[in-house]
Design an enzyme around this catalytic site. Structure first.
Site, PDB file in Angstrom:
ATOM      1  N   GLU A   1       0.828  -1.209   0.000  1.00 35.16           N
ATOM      2  CA  GLU A   1       0.000   0.000   0.000  1.00 35.16           C
ATOM      3  C   GLU A   1       0.856   1.250   0.000  1.00 35.16           C
ATOM      4  OE1 GLU A   1      -3.161  -2.102   3.031  1.00 35.16           O
ATOM      5  OE2 GLU A   1      -2.447  -0.083   3.418  1.00 35.16           O
TER       6      GLU A   1
ATOM      7  N   CYS B 298       3.429   8.370   1.263  1.00 34.45           N
ATOM      8  CA  CYS B 298       3.848   7.452   2.317  1.00 34.45           C
ATOM      9  C   CYS B 298       4.150   6.113   1.654  1.00 34.45           C
ATOM     10  CB  CYS B 298       2.711   7.344   3.331  1.00 34.45           C
ATOM     11  SG  CYS B 298       3.025   6.141   4.609  1.00 34.45           S
TER      12      CYS B 298
ATOM     13  N   CYS C 260       5.440  -7.143   7.776  1.00 32.06           N
ATOM     14  CA  CYS C 260       6.413  -6.594   8.721  1.00 32.06           C
ATOM     15  C   CYS C 260       6.708  -7.642   9.776  1.00 32.06           C
ATOM     16  CB  CYS C 260       5.854  -5.330   9.382  1.00 32.06           C
ATOM     17  SG  CYS C 260       7.032  -4.543  10.511  1.00 32.06           S
TER      18      CYS C 260
ATOM     19  N   CYS D 237       4.237  -5.054  16.115  1.00 38.65           N
ATOM     20  CA  CYS D 237       3.698  -4.065  17.055  1.00 38.65           C
ATOM     21  C   CYS D 237       2.208  -4.376  17.213  1.00 38.65           C
ATOM     22  CB  CYS D 237       3.882  -2.641  16.530  1.00 38.65           C
ATOM     23  SG  CYS D 237       5.613  -2.204  16.301  1.00 38.65           S
TER      24      CYS D 237
ATOM     25  N   CYS E 130      -0.688  -2.508  15.127  1.00 44.58           N
ATOM     26  CA  CYS E 130      -0.494  -2.247  13.699  1.00 44.58           C
ATOM     27  C   CYS E 130      -0.951  -3.432  12.843  1.00 44.58           C
ATOM     28  CB  CYS E 130       0.980  -1.942  13.448  1.00 44.58           C
ATOM     29  SG  CYS E 130       1.362  -1.642  11.717  1.00 44.58           S
TER      30      CYS E 130
ATOM     31  N   GLY F 252       5.941  -2.154   6.627  1.00 53.13           N
ATOM     32  CA  GLY F 252       7.310  -2.662   6.783  1.00 53.13           C
ATOM     33  C   GLY F 252       8.191  -1.788   7.645  1.00 53.13           C
ATOM     34  N   GLU F 253       9.359  -2.330   7.977  1.00 50.63           N
ATOM     35  CA  GLU F 253      10.339  -1.588   8.768  1.00 50.63           C
ATOM     36  C   GLU F 253      11.482  -1.182   7.824  1.00 50.63           C
ATOM     37  OE1 GLU F 253      10.930  -0.021  11.513  1.00 50.63           O
ATOM     38  OE2 GLU F 253      13.017   0.221  10.942  1.00 50.63           O
TER      39      GLU F 253
ATOM     40  N   SER G 213      10.965   6.526   9.069  1.00 50.38           N
ATOM     41  CA  SER G 213      10.379   6.215  10.366  1.00 50.38           C
ATOM     42  C   SER G 213      10.745   4.785  10.763  1.00 50.38           C
ATOM     43  CB  SER G 213       8.858   6.355  10.257  1.00 50.38           C
ATOM     44  OG  SER G 213       8.245   6.015  11.477  1.00 50.38           O
TER      45      SER G 213
ATOM     46  N   SER H 127       9.283   5.677  16.122  1.00 55.94           N
ATOM     47  CA  SER H 127       7.989   5.302  16.687  1.00 55.94           C
ATOM     48  C   SER H 127       8.211   4.903  18.135  1.00 55.94           C
ATOM     49  CB  SER H 127       7.409   4.125  15.893  1.00 55.94           C
ATOM     50  OG  SER H 127       7.055   4.554  14.601  1.00 55.94           O
ATOM     51  N   LEU H 128       7.856   5.781  19.052  1.00 57.33           N
ATOM     52  CA  LEU H 128       8.149   5.520  20.465  1.00 57.33           C
ATOM     53  C   LEU H 128       6.955   4.798  21.127  1.00 57.33           C
ATOM     54  CD1 LEU H 128      10.701   6.143  22.092  1.00 57.33           C
ATOM     55  CD2 LEU H 128       9.471   8.039  23.142  1.00 57.33           C
ATOM     56  N   HIS H 129       5.829   5.437  21.140  1.00 58.56           N
ATOM     57  CA  HIS H 129       4.558   4.841  21.581  1.00 58.56           C
ATOM     58  C   HIS H 129       4.516   4.394  23.045  1.00 58.56           C
ATOM     59  CE1 HIS H 129       3.921   5.116  17.368  1.00 58.56           C
ATOM     60  NE2 HIS H 129       4.378   3.945  17.020  1.00 58.56           N
TER      61      HIS H 129
ATOM     62  N   ASN I  82      -5.791   4.473  15.399  1.00 57.77           N
ATOM     63  CA  ASN I  82      -6.749   4.225  14.338  1.00 57.77           C
ATOM     64  C   ASN I  82      -7.194   2.760  14.476  1.00 57.77           C
ATOM     65  OD1 ASN I  82      -8.162   4.945  12.098  1.00 57.77           O
ATOM     66  ND2 ASN I  82      -6.382   5.154  10.771  1.00 57.77           N
TER      67      ASN I  82
ATOM     68  N   CYS J 280      -1.791   1.528   8.549  1.00 54.55           N
ATOM     69  CA  CYS J 280      -0.945   0.626   7.757  1.00 54.55           C
ATOM     70  C   CYS J 280      -1.541  -0.754   7.586  1.00 54.55           C
ATOM     71  CB  CYS J 280       0.390   0.444   8.461  1.00 54.55           C
ATOM     72  SG  CYS J 280       1.131   1.975   8.893  1.00 54.55           S
TER      73      CYS J 280
HETATM   74  N1  SAH Z   1       8.093   0.440  10.833  1.00 50.68           N
HETATM   75  C1  SAH Z   1       8.136   1.861  10.795  1.00 50.68           C
HETATM   76  C2  SAH Z   1       7.276   2.471   9.737  1.00 50.68           C
HETATM   77  C3  SAH Z   1       5.880   1.931   9.587  1.00 50.68           C
HETATM   78  S1  SAH Z   1       4.696   2.281  10.848  1.00 50.68           S
HETATM   79  C4  SAH Z   1       7.801   2.440  12.141  1.00 50.68           C
HETATM   80  O1  SAH Z   1       7.408   1.678  13.024  1.00 50.68           O
HETATM   81  O2  SAH Z   1       7.956   3.623  12.340  1.00 50.68           O
HETATM   82  C5  SAH Z   1       4.686   3.996  10.895  1.00 50.68           C
HETATM   83  C6  SAH Z   1       3.604   4.585  11.746  1.00 50.68           C
HETATM   84  O3  SAH Z   1       2.321   4.057  11.398  1.00 50.68           O
HETATM   85  C7  SAH Z   1       3.645   4.355  13.239  1.00 50.68           C
HETATM   86  O4  SAH Z   1       4.537   5.121  13.953  1.00 50.68           O
HETATM   87  C8  SAH Z   1       2.271   4.799  13.568  1.00 50.68           C
HETATM   88  O5  SAH Z   1       2.318   6.196  13.665  1.00 50.68           O
HETATM   89  C9  SAH Z   1       1.437   4.442  12.386  1.00 50.68           C
HETATM   90  N2  SAH Z   1       0.456   3.408  12.709  1.00 50.68           N
HETATM   91  C10 SAH Z   1       0.517   2.072  12.584  1.00 50.68           C
HETATM   92  N3  SAH Z   1      -0.625   1.483  12.979  1.00 50.68           N
HETATM   93  C11 SAH Z   1      -1.432   2.487  13.370  1.00 50.68           C
HETATM   94  C12 SAH Z   1      -2.752   2.539  13.905  1.00 50.68           C
HETATM   95  N4  SAH Z   1      -3.478   1.443  14.086  1.00 50.68           N
HETATM   96  N5  SAH Z   1      -3.253   3.757  14.209  1.00 50.68           N
HETATM   97  C13 SAH Z   1      -2.535   4.893  14.014  1.00 50.68           C
HETATM   98  N6  SAH Z   1      -1.302   4.902  13.513  1.00 50.68           N
HETATM   99  C14 SAH Z   1      -0.745   3.721  13.205  1.00 50.68           C
END
Ligand code: SAH
Length: 362
Positions: A103, A123, A130, A134, A137, A177-178, A209, A232-234, A308, A351
């Site tokens: 995508e 994007c 991936c 996480c 995701c 993906g990463e 990212s 991506s800290l979270h 999301n 994603c």
């Molecule tokens: N692997 C890399 C890049 C892909 S994910 C990384 O982890 O940064 C990039 C971003 O997608 C995450 O930081 C997050 O902001 C967003 N993301 C993934 N799943 C999401 C969700 N369910 N809701 C909102 N943002 C999401």
């Protein structure tokens, strides 16, 4: 809206022309007994005129076009679907030659990623699936299938440009993906997107990212390109982060933040932390305070992204007031942040969701 559904042959692929640097293409044309300046003509057709076939390259002789067709692949991705969200975010589902799906999203303006509103951000994805799992995701639900090659990364941008008619001037590597787990292909693609003979997109307009792969962040710091880094800290403590990002076991916060320090000090550039807000999981005011301290130490910006929802996952985003409060605490620490009310929710822009729907229609 389906565009065209073709199944490509995965076998007998020629060299992907969009994976090549200018000097590599010139060397290959030399082997075909063509002068070096032909490389520039071909590159102009690919990146400036966005030719859809070698046939279209009409200032090349028919014999050369024939040779190009026999030696190279022009298209690395193939559009299956586009979907428009009401806020003009546009999502593309691409098929690769082995039938894998990825995508790509076109975002006309993303407050918080850069300042100007006259931008067209793409994007891009870097892997099929991936490996990092996480828990919030959709991309990682089925693990990783393979890395994208450089042409598959470059061609997402070219196809989005062509299909949308918009000149892309900003790239965020935040799709499926990463990116840093596919380091060499990523860097090759970004060099091509950045090159004056390629798409000429400024390195400062490209954001990579990552989930936080410590050795790769250090490697990225040593690259000559002035890319932007987003992490991506979270979660602002190991216990919270580990619960939603398994990678934190391998690279805990102390090591990750040391790598970020190294990046910021080597590059002399600001970085960004992304922080998804999930109700009851990582949205406590204590996390906000810890995040404020981390961002302050690194002089980093923060992008807050309300979660999301992903089908089949029970989590939800916090109430708007809670998000605002979280942001307010960051402000008290002197941290600039954006609260990005996710664009494209109605087309499942999070994603990996469009791909999952396509693979598992209900
Ligand atoms: N692997 C890399 C890049 C892909 S994910 C990384 O982890 O940064 C990039 C971003 O997608 C995450 O930081 C997050 O902001 C967003 N993301 C993934 N799943 C999401 C969700 N369910 N809701 C909102 N943002 C999401």
């Amino acid at each position: 809206m389906p565009i065209r559904a073709t199944l490509w042959s995965a076998v007998d692929r020629n060299t992907e022309i969009k994976s090549l640097f200018r000097d590599e293409l010139a060397a290959q044309l030399d082997r075909l007994r063509e002068p070096a300046y032909r490389a520039d003509q071909v590159l102009q057709w690919i990146y400036e005129k966005q030719a859809g076939s070698f046939e279209e390259m009409t200032n090349l002789s028919a014999a050369l076009r024939e040779k190009l067709m026999d030696s190279f692949e022009l298209d690395a991705v193939h559009a299956l679907k586009t979907r428009n969200a009401t806020d003009t975010t546009e999502k593309f589902l691409f098929q690769l030659h082995d039938h894998s799906l990825i995508e790509t999203v076109l975002i006309p303006a993303t407050p918080g990623l850069t300042s100007s509103s006259d931008r067209h951000t793409v994007c891009v994805s870097t892997q099929v699936g991936c490996a990092f799992g996480c828990t919030f995701c959709a991309s990682g639900l089925e693990g990783v299938k393979r890395n994208l090659n450089a042409a598959e990364i470059v061609d997402q941008v070219l196809h989005v440009q062509k299909l949308s008619g918009e000149k892309v001037n900003n790239i965020v590597v935040m799709g499926m993906g990463e990116p840093l787990a596919n380091y060499d292909n990523l860097m090759r693609a970004l060099r091509i997107l950045n090159a004056p003979w390629g798409l000429g997109i400024g390195a400062r307009k490209i954001t990579v990212s990552t989930v936080g792969l410590v050795p790769r962040i250090k490697q990225l710091a040593e690259e000559p390109m002035q890319l932007r880094l987003a992490v991506s800290l979270h979660g602002a403590t190991d216990d919270v982060r580990e619960r939603i990002m398994p990678v934190n076991k391998k690279y805990p916060l102390k090591e990750l933040l040391a790598a970020c320090d190294y990046y910021v000090n080597t590059k002399k550039r600001m970085m960004t932390f992304e922080y998804i807000l999930i109700a009851g999981i990582n949205d406590s005011l204590e996390q906000a305070q810890k995040l404020g301290m981390i961002a302050k130490r690194l002089r980093a910006k923060v992008n807050l992204i309300p979660y999301n929802p992903v089908e089949g996952m029970l989590w939800r985003r916090p109430e708007r007031d809670r998000c605002k409060m979280f942001q307010h605490i960051l402000k008290q620490h002197g941290i600039a942040s954006t609260l990005r009310m996710e664009k494209g929710t109605d087309i499942n822009a999070a994603c990996g969701q469009l791909r999952l729907q396509h693979e598992k229609p209900d």
